[in-house]
Design an enzyme around this catalytic site. Sequence first.
Site, PDB file in Angstrom:
ATOM      1  N   SER A  22       0.822  -1.217   0.000  1.00  0.00           N
ATOM      2  CA  SER A  22       0.000   0.000   0.000  1.00  0.00           C
ATOM      3  C   SER A  22       0.849   1.258   0.000  1.00  0.00           C
ATOM      4  O   SER A  22       0.533   2.229  -0.683  1.00  0.00           O
ATOM      5  CB  SER A  22      -0.954   0.000   1.194  1.00  0.00           C
ATOM      6  OG  SER A  22      -0.252  -0.056   2.409  1.00  0.00           O
ATOM      7  N   ASP A  23       1.967   1.282   0.743  1.00  0.00           N
ATOM      8  CA  ASP A  23       2.770   2.505   0.778  1.00  0.00           C
ATOM      9  C   ASP A  23       3.509   2.727  -0.538  1.00  0.00           C
ATOM     10  O   ASP A  23       3.670   3.867  -0.970  1.00  0.00           O
ATOM     11  CB  ASP A  23       3.713   2.534   1.969  1.00  0.00           C
ATOM     12  CG  ASP A  23       4.585   1.304   2.103  1.00  0.00           C
ATOM     13  OD1 ASP A  23       4.273   0.271   1.483  1.00  0.00           O
ATOM     14  OD2 ASP A  23       5.573   1.364   2.845  1.00  0.00           O
ATOM     15  N   SER A  24       3.938   1.666  -1.206  1.00  0.00           N
ATOM     16  CA  SER A  24       4.584   1.831  -2.511  1.00  0.00           C
ATOM     17  C   SER A  24       3.581   2.329  -3.541  1.00  0.00           C
ATOM     18  O   SER A  24       3.891   3.159  -4.389  1.00  0.00           O
ATOM     19  CB  SER A  24       5.180   0.501  -2.992  1.00  0.00           C
ATOM     20  OG  SER A  24       6.175   0.065  -2.118  1.00  0.00           O
ATOM     21  N   TYR A  99       3.511   4.231   9.139  1.00  0.00           N
ATOM     22  CA  TYR A  99       4.140   4.356   7.824  1.00  0.00           C
ATOM     23  C   TYR A  99       3.115   4.156   6.706  1.00  0.00           C
ATOM     24  O   TYR A  99       3.047   4.927   5.749  1.00  0.00           O
ATOM     25  CB  TYR A  99       5.257   3.311   7.732  1.00  0.00           C
ATOM     26  CG  TYR A  99       6.107   3.372   6.500  1.00  0.00           C
ATOM     27  CD1 TYR A  99       7.117   4.322   6.379  1.00  0.00           C
ATOM     28  CD2 TYR A  99       5.935   2.456   5.469  1.00  0.00           C
ATOM     29  CE1 TYR A  99       7.917   4.360   5.249  1.00  0.00           C
ATOM     30  CE2 TYR A  99       6.736   2.490   4.343  1.00  0.00           C
ATOM     31  CZ  TYR A  99       7.732   3.443   4.243  1.00  0.00           C
ATOM     32  OH  TYR A  99       8.522   3.477   3.128  1.00  0.00           O
TER      33      TYR A  99
END
Length: 198
Positions: A22-24, A99
């Site tokens: 999800s963060d990428s 994060y």
Amino acid sequence: MFHHISKGSWTFSDQDHGWQISDSTAEGLKCKNGGLAVLEPARAPKWLELLNPTEFFADVLEHETNEIDNFITNAIRFIEDVQIPDGSWYGNWGSCFTYGAWFSLGGLAAAGKTYDSCLAIRKGVEFLLKLQGDDGGWGESWLSCPKEKYIPLEGNRSNLVQTAWALMGLLHSGQAERDPMPLHRAAKLLIKFPNGRW
């Protein structure tokens, strides 16, 4: 190693790690010109390409507008679909929920979503705000990752980096326009972080 096919999201580095992250995905959505965040956006005039000694790199990221629109739509859907009911996102390593929230809120905002138009952003903001400590900061234990649930630092201590991540996520969500006080509290802690240690 077997991984599911990645559809509508970005993964970590290469074919050996094809998990959807999800963060990428959120970071990838930040690019304004259709490229990917791991590559620099075009900053020079087009005529400079005439001096490019590696012509095999020329125009490698040009895509049709509808391809880009579909890509962004699928990435948004992925970020929304992997959000946990409490409003968080599992970031898959370390202090993963703080994060994951930072990058997911940033990616949704980069794709044009707002607090008013997107339930995922509202839930993500609520998740971060309920975890803000009395000192204005955030602190998540590394145990959150293996236990796959948010665990605060022992003693509910704040952490400089996680406070900055949460602050940036809230800034992406437009928190300054709604209620800047949580941002002021976090910034004050960052400026006067205990013992002056960064």
